[in-house]
Design a protein around this motif. Structure first.
Motif, PDB file in Angstrom:
ATOM      1  N   ASP A   1      -0.875  -3.860  14.720  1.00 22.92           N
ATOM      2  CA  ASP A   1       0.513  -3.523  15.013  1.00 22.92           C
ATOM      3  C   ASP A   1       1.008  -2.753  13.786  1.00 22.92           C
ATOM      4  O   ASP A   1       1.354  -3.360  12.769  1.00 22.92           O
ATOM      5  CB  ASP A   1       1.343  -4.780  15.240  1.00 22.92           C
ATOM      6  N   ASN A   2       0.996  -1.434  13.875  1.00 21.14           N
ATOM      7  CA  ASN A   2       1.313  -0.615  12.707  1.00 21.14           C
ATOM      8  C   ASN A   2       2.754  -0.805  12.241  1.00 21.14           C
ATOM      9  O   ASN A   2       3.049  -0.692  11.055  1.00 21.14           O
ATOM     10  CB  ASN A   2       1.049   0.855  13.009  1.00 21.14           C
TER      11      ASN A   2
ATOM     12  N   SER B   1      -8.371   1.258  11.484  1.00 15.92           N
ATOM     13  CA  SER B   1      -7.495   2.141  10.716  1.00 15.92           C
ATOM     14  C   SER B   1      -6.720   3.022  11.676  1.00 15.92           C
ATOM     15  O   SER B   1      -7.091   3.182  12.835  1.00 15.92           O
ATOM     16  CB  SER B   1      -8.303   3.013   9.748  1.00 15.92           C
ATOM     17  N   ARG B   2      -5.609   3.572  11.179  1.00 11.73           N
ATOM     18  CA  ARG B   2      -4.783   4.450  12.001  1.00 11.73           C
ATOM     19  C   ARG B   2      -5.545   5.717  12.373  1.00 11.73           C
ATOM     20  O   ARG B   2      -5.351   6.265  13.456  1.00 11.73           O
ATOM     21  CB  ARG B   2      -3.515   4.833  11.247  1.00 11.73           C
ATOM     22  N   ILE B   3      -6.400   6.170  11.482  1.00  8.91           N
ATOM     23  CA  ILE B   3      -7.080   7.446  11.703  1.00  8.91           C
ATOM     24  C   ILE B   3      -8.339   7.266  12.545  1.00  8.91           C
ATOM     25  O   ILE B   3      -8.580   8.035  13.477  1.00  8.91           O
ATOM     26  CB  ILE B   3      -7.442   8.086  10.359  1.00  8.91           C
ATOM     27  N   TYR B   4      -9.126   6.257  12.232  1.00 10.09           N
ATOM     28  CA  TYR B   4     -10.460   6.128  12.840  1.00 10.09           C
ATOM     29  C   TYR B   4     -10.542   5.043  13.906  1.00 10.09           C
ATOM     30  O   TYR B   4     -11.585   4.891  14.541  1.00 10.09           O
ATOM     31  CB  TYR B   4     -11.494   5.873  11.750  1.00 10.09           C
TER      32      TYR B   4
ATOM     33  N   PHE C   1       0.841  -1.195   0.000  1.00  6.51           N
ATOM     34  CA  PHE C   1       0.000   0.000   0.000  1.00  6.51           C
ATOM     35  C   PHE C   1       0.876   1.245   0.000  1.00  6.51           C
ATOM     36  O   PHE C   1       2.037   1.214   0.424  1.00  6.51           O
ATOM     37  CB  PHE C   1      -0.956   0.004   1.203  1.00  6.51           C
ATOM     38  N   THR C   2       0.290   2.360  -0.488  1.00  9.49           N
ATOM     39  CA  THR C   2       1.087   3.567  -0.695  1.00  9.49           C
ATOM     40  C   THR C   2       0.598   4.758   0.118  1.00  9.49           C
ATOM     41  O   THR C   2       1.245   5.800   0.107  1.00  9.49           O
ATOM     42  CB  THR C   2       1.070   3.947  -2.178  1.00  9.49           C
ATOM     43  N   ARG C   3      -0.529   4.597   0.797  1.00 13.95           N
ATOM     44  CA  ARG C   3      -1.069   5.680   1.614  1.00 13.95           C
ATOM     45  C   ARG C   3      -1.348   5.185   3.014  1.00 13.95           C
ATOM     46  O   ARG C   3      -1.586   3.992   3.223  1.00 13.95           O
ATOM     47  CB  ARG C   3      -2.366   6.201   0.990  1.00 13.95           C
ATOM     48  N   ASP C   4      -1.358   6.106   3.980  1.00 12.00           N
ATOM     49  CA  ASP C   4      -1.582   5.712   5.369  1.00 12.00           C
ATOM     50  C   ASP C   4      -3.055   5.735   5.772  1.00 12.00           C
ATOM     51  O   ASP C   4      -3.396   5.303   6.874  1.00 12.00           O
ATOM     52  CB  ASP C   4      -0.810   6.636   6.311  1.00 12.00           C
TER      53      ASP C   4
END
Length: 122
Positions: free
Chosen positions: A73-74, A52-55, A27-30
């Motif tokens: 685990d990001n 998700s990292r954001i939500y 993947f290319t976006r966070d």
């Protein structure tokens, strides 16, 4: 191209636990979202949860809520599904799914894992 590799399925007795893993790459976006669906024999595929990292984590309404926990685990680009107090009706093929955005919608999934079989014996 996003690639998802699942692991952790197997046979467990009712009341037991399993932990599924989904490792993502390519993947290319966070702002991505990874989640889990499952499909039992003769039934339609149903959503379980996403993270998700954001939500953060989100759960679909349904029979697994309160028994299954999604985490990530990001650093390892890996998402987990901890499944506790398993029941025979949880028997299904579990699929990891990848998309971008806030909500996990089956029709908008960009990449699917191959699926891992979970069998719960009574």
């Amino acid at each position: 191209e996003v690639r998802l590799v699942e692991s952790g399925g197997g046979l467990v007795q009712a009341g037991g636990s399993l932990k599924l893993s989904c490792a993502a790459s390519g993947f290319t976006r966070d702002d991505y979202l990874i989640g889990w669906f499952r499909q039992a024999p003769g039934k339609v595929r149903e959503g379980i949860a996403s993270i998700s990292r954001i939500y953060g984590p989100k759960y679909f309404k349904g029979p697994v809520r309160g028994r299954f926990t999604i985490s990530s685990d990001n650093a390892k680009n890996t998402v987990y599904l901890q499944m506790d107090n398993l029941k025979p009706e949880d028997t299904a093929v579990y699929y990891c799914a990848f998309t971008y955005g806030e909500h996990l919608v089956e029709d908008a999934v960009e990449s699917w894992g191959e699926g891992t079989l979970v069998t719960v014996s009574s």
